[in-house]
Design an enzyme around this catalytic site. Structure first.
Site, PDB file in Angstrom:
ATOM      1  N   HIS A   1      54.922   6.524 -48.435  1.00 37.10           N
ATOM      2  CA  HIS A   1      55.399   6.517 -47.053  1.00 37.10           C
ATOM      3  C   HIS A   1      54.551   5.557 -46.209  1.00 37.10           C
ATOM      4  O   HIS A   1      53.324   5.675 -46.192  1.00 37.10           O
ATOM      5  CB  HIS A   1      55.311   7.941 -46.486  1.00 37.10           C
ATOM      6  CG  HIS A   1      55.848   8.083 -45.101  1.00 37.10           C
ATOM      7  ND1 HIS A   1      57.083   7.609 -44.716  1.00 37.10           N
ATOM      8  CD2 HIS A   1      55.315   8.650 -43.982  1.00 37.10           C
ATOM      9  CE1 HIS A   1      57.290   7.890 -43.431  1.00 37.10           C
ATOM     10  NE2 HIS A   1      56.225   8.512 -42.966  1.00 37.10           N
TER      11      HIS A   1
ATOM     12  N   CYS B   1      61.051   3.821 -43.470  1.00 36.70           N
ATOM     13  CA  CYS B   1      59.704   3.915 -42.888  1.00 36.70           C
ATOM     14  C   CYS B   1      58.994   2.570 -42.966  1.00 36.70           C
ATOM     15  O   CYS B   1      58.277   2.178 -42.042  1.00 36.70           O
ATOM     16  CB  CYS B   1      58.891   4.966 -43.626  1.00 36.70           C
ATOM     17  SG  CYS B   1      58.760   4.678 -45.393  1.00 36.70           S
TER      18      CYS B   1
ATOM     19  N   ASN C   1      54.000   7.907 -36.819  1.00 39.87           N
ATOM     20  CA  ASN C   1      55.047   8.143 -37.808  1.00 39.87           C
ATOM     21  C   ASN C   1      56.404   7.713 -37.235  1.00 39.87           C
ATOM     22  O   ASN C   1      56.492   7.319 -36.057  1.00 39.87           O
ATOM     23  CB  ASN C   1      55.065   9.631 -38.189  1.00 39.87           C
ATOM     24  CG  ASN C   1      55.612   9.860 -39.570  1.00 39.87           C
ATOM     25  OD1 ASN C   1      56.207   8.974 -40.175  1.00 39.87           O
ATOM     26  ND2 ASN C   1      55.435  11.072 -40.086  1.00 39.87           N
TER      27      ASN C   1
END
Lengths: 247, 104
Positions: free
Chosen positions: A164, A26, A202
């Site tokens: 994240h 990520c 995302n």
């Protein structure tokens, strides 16, 4: 700071939603999205940079085992830029690969990177006037997220336990309760006041969340969004250059 | 018309039916019956968790079945989080000889 901002509305700035698959990258995908957006804003040319290069050529060479966005920016500086995603495509497996940075032409590069002040007003100003930035949040609630604005208490989503990284691409305010009911949402009681929110990109594919995006409440450090606001800088020549985010 | 003849409307799906739909939608298969049973348990737990999150949420978020509904919270964190230094601030070294040395 304008009332709303959404960089997705300006063509060629926000690249398609990425899919990290079984690779914990990520951090590299958020950093790549940041460079792509800033490059598009500065040079008016859409670009997609190589995430795989960030994974293969980082200090540890095991990018699928996690990292932070500044690891990616250091790699870009050390390699004097990044190849295109087309030339150096994402493989999405956890096996380390040899760094092939020298093999391909660079399509984007950065001057440096900075960590912004950890307050939401400063982040909104930077986002609206300079471009998208990376943030690192507590992703606990995202496992079950489908749509809407997440407004969690710190006991539900600890702002200190961030794990994240994603790309912040805009902000706005939700419609009043009447507007939301007209949209045909779920039947549970809804807040009557409009909710200010952040729009985040995302890297779990376009099938997840709101076509790959999600929204977090803006104003109380939801899920630790202010902990690590980091961005690359693609141009230092004109220091006071400000751009306008589409409302 | 009598009540008996009225269409009862859509009925809630059984957990196993929802799990089958999940498997089809996200192309999931499990290696043996034990693994299937374990994943079904996790799925059920996650659906309950999603319902609780939706009740507790102060905004407009909806929670429910997602591609990660058959993973435990630990697996989800392991596969999709940072892993390295997860949740911890990176260590920042102090300069040798800095005035800060020795201060609380």
């Amino acid at each position: 700071v304008p009332p709303t901002c959404d960089w997705r509305k300006l063509p060629g700035i926000i690249s398609p939603i990425k899919q990290q698959g079984n690779c914990s990258c990520c951090w590299a995908m958020a950093a790549a999205g940041n460079i792509e957006a800033l490059w598009g804003i500065r040079y008016h040319q859409p670009v997609e940079v190589s995430v795989q290069e960030l994974l293969d050529c980082g200090r540890c060479g095991d990018g699928c085992k996690g990292g932070f966005t500044w690891d990616a920016f250091i790699t870009v500086l050390n390699n004097s830029g990044l190849a295109s995603a087309k030339d150096y495509p994402f493989l999405g497996n956890t096996k380390p690969h040899r760094c092939l940075a020298k093999k391909y032409k660079k399509v984007a590069w950065i001057q440096d990177f900075i960590m912004l002040q950890g307050n939401e007003q400063a982040i909104a100003w930077y986002l609206a006037t300079k471009g998208p930035i990376t943030v690192t949040i507590n992703m606990k609630l995202l496992q079950h997220y489908q749509r809407g604005v997440i407004q969690a208490m710190h006991t539900t989503c600890d702002p200190q336990r961030v794990d994240h990284s994603v790309l912040l691409v805009g902000f706005g305010k939700s419609k009043s309760v009447a507007g939301r009911q007209a949209e045909g949402g779920s039947s549970r009681p809804r807040p009557h006041h409009p909710i200010p929110y952040w729009i985040l990109k995302n890297s779990w594919g376009a099938e997840w969340g709101e076509e790959g995006y999600f929204r977090l409440h803006r104003g109380n450090n939801t899920c630790g969004i202010t902990k690590y606001p980091v961005t690359a800088r693609v141009d230092l020549r004109v220091k006071k250059r400000l751009v306008s985010c589409p409302p | 018309r009598s009540l008996k003849n009225q269409d009862p409307g859509p009925q809630p799906l059984e957990l196993k039916q929802v799990f089958v739909l999940f498997q089809i939608q996200y192309n999931r298969s499990y290696s043996n019956p034990e693994e299937y049973a374990r994943r079904l348990d996790i799925f059920a737990h996650n659906l309950a968790q999603a319902q609780q999150l939706e009740e507790e949420d102060l905004g407009t978020a909806e929670f429910g079945v997602t591609p990660f509904s058959d993973l435990t919270e630990e697996e989800f964190g392991q596969f999709y989080g940072h892993q390295r230094m997860a949740g911890e601030a990176p260590s920042v070294g102090r300069k040798v000889g800095s005035e800060e040395w020795g201060e609380p």
